[in-house]
Every structure is written in structure tokens, then in C-alpha cells.
Design a protein around this motif. Sequence first.
Motif, PDB file in Angstrom:
ATOM      1  N   MET A  78      50.872  70.911  22.811  1.00 37.95           N
ATOM      2  CA  MET A  78      50.160  70.138  21.793  1.00 37.95           C
ATOM      3  C   MET A  78      48.653  70.308  21.932  1.00 37.95           C
ATOM      4  O   MET A  78      47.944  70.515  20.952  1.00 37.95           O
ATOM      5  N   HIS A  79      48.163  70.217  23.183  1.00 40.66           N
ATOM      6  CA  HIS A  79      46.733  70.374  23.403  1.00 40.66           C
ATOM      7  C   HIS A  79      46.274  71.783  23.068  1.00 40.66           C
ATOM      8  O   HIS A  79      45.152  71.978  22.597  1.00 40.66           O
ATOM      9  N   LEU A  83      45.464  70.013  18.959  1.00 45.76           N
ATOM     10  CA  LEU A  83      44.154  69.388  19.131  1.00 45.76           C
ATOM     11  C   LEU A  83      42.983  70.303  18.794  1.00 45.76           C
ATOM     12  O   LEU A  83      42.035  69.861  18.127  1.00 45.76           O
ATOM     13  N   PRO A  84      42.990  71.566  19.203  1.00 42.87           N
ATOM     14  CA  PRO A  84      41.871  72.431  18.801  1.00 42.87           C
ATOM     15  C   PRO A  84      41.769  72.619  17.291  1.00 42.87           C
ATOM     16  O   PRO A  84      40.665  72.776  16.754  1.00 42.87           O
ATOM     17  N   LEU A  85      42.913  72.602  16.611  1.00 42.54           N
ATOM     18  CA  LEU A  85      42.896  72.706  15.154  1.00 42.54           C
ATOM     19  C   LEU A  85      42.408  71.412  14.511  1.00 42.54           C
ATOM     20  O   LEU A  85      41.713  71.426  13.488  1.00 42.54           O
ATOM     21  N   LEU A  87      40.392  68.910  15.848  1.00 47.61           N
ATOM     22  CA  LEU A  87      39.072  68.382  16.175  1.00 47.61           C
ATOM     23  C   LEU A  87      38.004  68.695  15.131  1.00 47.61           C
ATOM     24  O   LEU A  87      37.303  67.772  14.685  1.00 47.61           O
ATOM     25  N   PRO A  88      37.809  69.957  14.691  1.00 47.88           N
ATOM     26  CA  PRO A  88      36.758  70.195  13.688  1.00 47.88           C
ATOM     27  C   PRO A  88      37.018  69.494  12.361  1.00 47.88           C
ATOM     28  O   PRO A  88      36.079  69.061  11.686  1.00 47.88           O
ATOM     29  N   ILE A  89      38.290  69.369  12.001  1.00 43.54           N
ATOM     30  CA  ILE A  89      38.636  68.666  10.760  1.00 43.54           C
ATOM     31  C   ILE A  89      38.314  67.181  10.903  1.00 43.54           C
ATOM     32  O   ILE A  89      37.776  66.553   9.974  1.00 43.54           O
ATOM     33  N   MET A  90      38.610  66.619  12.056  1.00 45.67           N
ATOM     34  CA  MET A  90      38.311  65.210  12.298  1.00 45.67           C
ATOM     35  C   MET A  90      36.809  64.958  12.351  1.00 45.67           C
ATOM     36  O   MET A  90      36.323  63.934  11.850  1.00 45.67           O
ATOM     37  N   GLU A  91      36.067  65.864  12.949  1.00 45.09           N
ATOM     38  CA  GLU A  91      34.601  65.721  12.998  1.00 45.09           C
ATOM     39  C   GLU A  91      34.014  65.729  11.590  1.00 45.09           C
ATOM     40  O   GLU A  91      33.110  64.945  11.281  1.00 45.09           O
ATOM     41  N   LYS A  92      34.536  66.596  10.738  1.00 46.94           N
ATOM     42  CA  LYS A  92      34.066  66.643   9.349  1.00 46.94           C
ATOM     43  C   LYS A  92      34.448  65.357   8.610  1.00 46.94           C
ATOM     44  O   LYS A  92      33.630  64.795   7.859  1.00 46.94           O
ATOM     45  N   LEU A  93      35.683  64.883   8.836  1.00 46.18           N
ATOM     46  CA  LEU A  93      36.143  63.657   8.177  1.00 46.18           C
ATOM     47  C   LEU A  93      35.268  62.476   8.584  1.00 46.18           C
ATOM     48  O   LEU A  93      34.863  61.662   7.730  1.00 46.18           O
ATOM     49  N   THR A  94      34.961  62.356   9.859  1.00 40.98           N
ATOM     50  CA  THR A  94      34.102  61.265  10.327  1.00 40.98           C
ATOM     51  C   THR A  94      32.704  61.375   9.741  1.00 40.98           C
ATOM     52  O   THR A  94      32.095  60.364   9.361  1.00 40.98           O
ATOM     53  N   ALA A  95      32.179  62.587   9.628  1.00 40.54           N
ATOM     54  CA  ALA A  95      30.857  62.778   9.027  1.00 40.54           C
ATOM     55  C   ALA A  95      30.863  62.372   7.556  1.00 40.54           C
ATOM     56  O   ALA A  95      29.885  61.791   7.054  1.00 40.54           O
ATOM     57  N   CYS A 111      53.680  55.103  19.291  1.00 41.47           N
ATOM     58  CA  CYS A 111      52.805  56.235  19.013  1.00 41.47           C
ATOM     59  C   CYS A 111      51.589  56.136  19.928  1.00 41.47           C
ATOM     60  O   CYS A 111      51.223  55.046  20.375  1.00 41.47           O
ATOM     61  N   VAL A 112      50.994  57.277  20.239  1.00 42.53           N
ATOM     62  CA  VAL A 112      49.890  57.315  21.185  1.00 42.53           C
ATOM     63  C   VAL A 112      48.733  58.103  20.587  1.00 42.53           C
ATOM     64  O   VAL A 112      48.930  59.121  19.924  1.00 42.53           O
ATOM     65  N   CYS A 113      47.521  57.610  20.803  1.00 40.55           N
ATOM     66  CA  CYS A 113      46.316  58.298  20.340  1.00 40.55           C
ATOM     67  C   CYS A 113      46.044  59.497  21.244  1.00 40.55           C
ATOM     68  O   CYS A 113      45.918  59.341  22.462  1.00 40.55           O
ATOM     69  N   VAL A 114      45.959  60.675  20.651  1.00 41.84           N
ATOM     70  CA  VAL A 114      45.709  61.890  21.441  1.00 41.84           C
ATOM     71  C   VAL A 114      44.334  62.485  21.164  1.00 41.84           C
ATOM     72  O   VAL A 114      43.891  63.380  21.878  1.00 41.84           O
ATOM     73  N   GLN A 115      43.656  62.006  20.117  1.00 45.54           N
ATOM     74  CA  GLN A 115      42.307  62.487  19.814  1.00 45.54           C
ATOM     75  C   GLN A 115      41.592  61.456  18.957  1.00 45.54           C
ATOM     76  O   GLN A 115      42.208  60.809  18.112  1.00 45.54           O
ATOM     77  N   ASN A 116      40.311  61.273  19.187  1.00 41.30           N
ATOM     78  CA  ASN A 116      39.523  60.394  18.323  1.00 41.30           C
ATOM     79  C   ASN A 116      38.109  60.922  18.212  1.00 41.30           C
ATOM     80  O   ASN A 116      37.588  61.538  19.139  1.00 41.30           O
TER      81      ASN A 116
END
Length: 251
Positions: A78-79, A83-85, A87-95, A111-116
Amino acid sequence: MNGTQTLNRALDILFALSEAPDTLTVSEIAEKVSIPESTTYRFLQTLEQNGIVERRGKSQIGLGLRILDLARRLSHQMHRELLPLALPIMEKLTAQTQETSILFVRTGLDCVCVQNVRSQALLQFAVENGRVLPLTSGASGKCILAYENERIIHRVVDTLGTETDKEALLIELEEIRKKGYSITHGEVDPDIYAIAAPIRDAHGLIVASLSTCGPYFRSNPMYDQRIISLTLDAASQLSRRLGNNIDYEFR
């Protein structure tokens, strides 16, 4: 019993052991999976030979160490892939939203949080990696549960106390599937709203949920519509990177 039935029975036994707070006897396992003790014993022998289950004391059965190896490999996979796929999408979404984005995956009946990716706003929602939440509460868990198979859905629903609660959750899950996203206000935390969209792989199977979360006071119909649209777009991007070519639309 054909190969598919045999596999289903073996999986039923593993699910029963994984959901138990402690070890189980052969009789208890047989009762939980609704098969004769003699058949259960034969399954357990095969699973024990492969290290999937192990005996712990007189007549007590628990999950074996091989399960830990499988879990580690799954975590590493999974990592390495998800996760590498993500992270950049999440960074853009947060921006775009100026709110925290989080990625949850299912583990058992939780369910467990694996990236934020945390918002830089003065008032923000913060969640740590490793945070565990029930699938029955909150947008992230409910979004995953809505797209799970019927076996998992009913296992989770059966943990609820009353028939009214069970029926209400089933109705809510159906609504999530119709809309394509989950939204909750103050459900896990009274001061937080959350909007979650499903992440699916090339076979259409649910692998995670991507959520946008922030302070409840910022939520209103116009604001929610914008956040929903951005979250669905981000979830669609990540799903496409996993091989799923279905575009998510705001409905």
C-alpha cells in the motif's frame, strides 16, 4: 463442497477469529460460521499447517504469525503503490479547499488513517496517521462501507444494537452509493464536517476513501457543493491512477 465453497468457509473462519476479542474454541468457531465441528476441525488443521491459525493453550485457536507477515506485506504494498500516488493529489486538494484532506483504508470492521495533509488555515481539522474509526461513524468510514461487498456490510451492520439503527445505516449506505459521496456534520467530532469520496481500483473494488474535513461553522450549501466537487475530482484522479477509468460526478 467445491473450491469456491471451501475458500468461503476458510475465509469465514478467519473473519470469525479476527473479530473475536480473544481466542475461540473449535465449537465456538463452528457455531459462528454455521458448519459442523468436524468440518471446522479439518479446516483448522489445514490453516494451522500453513501458519494461518495456531493453537494457544487447551482447545484455544487464534490467528497465526503468518497473518502478521501478510499484513506487513499488504502495508508495504500500500505504501509503495497507493500513498505515493495519493500524496500529490491530496496536497493539491488541500491547497484548493484550504481544508485538511485525509485518506482512510479499511482494517477489519474499522478504518484507519494512512495519510493526511493538514490545512494551513488558522482553524483546521487535524488527524494523525494511524487514527482508527468505526466504519459506522463518520464520512470516511461510511464511504468505504457503502462500496464494500455484502458480506462485509452485513458483518458491520450486525454490530449495531437495534434494528432501527441497522435499517437507518443501510438506507444511508444506499444513499451514499446513489450520490457517489458521503457527507457528515458533527458525527465524529461535533465541531467538524467531512466529505468523503471512494477510491476504487482497476476492478472497481473499494480500496480507500478520500475526505476533506474542516470546522463545522464554514459549512453551508454553497460551500459544501464546491468542496464535494473538488473532493470527487481528486478521488477520480486517484482512482484513474489505480486503473479505474470511471469519472465521478457531483449528483
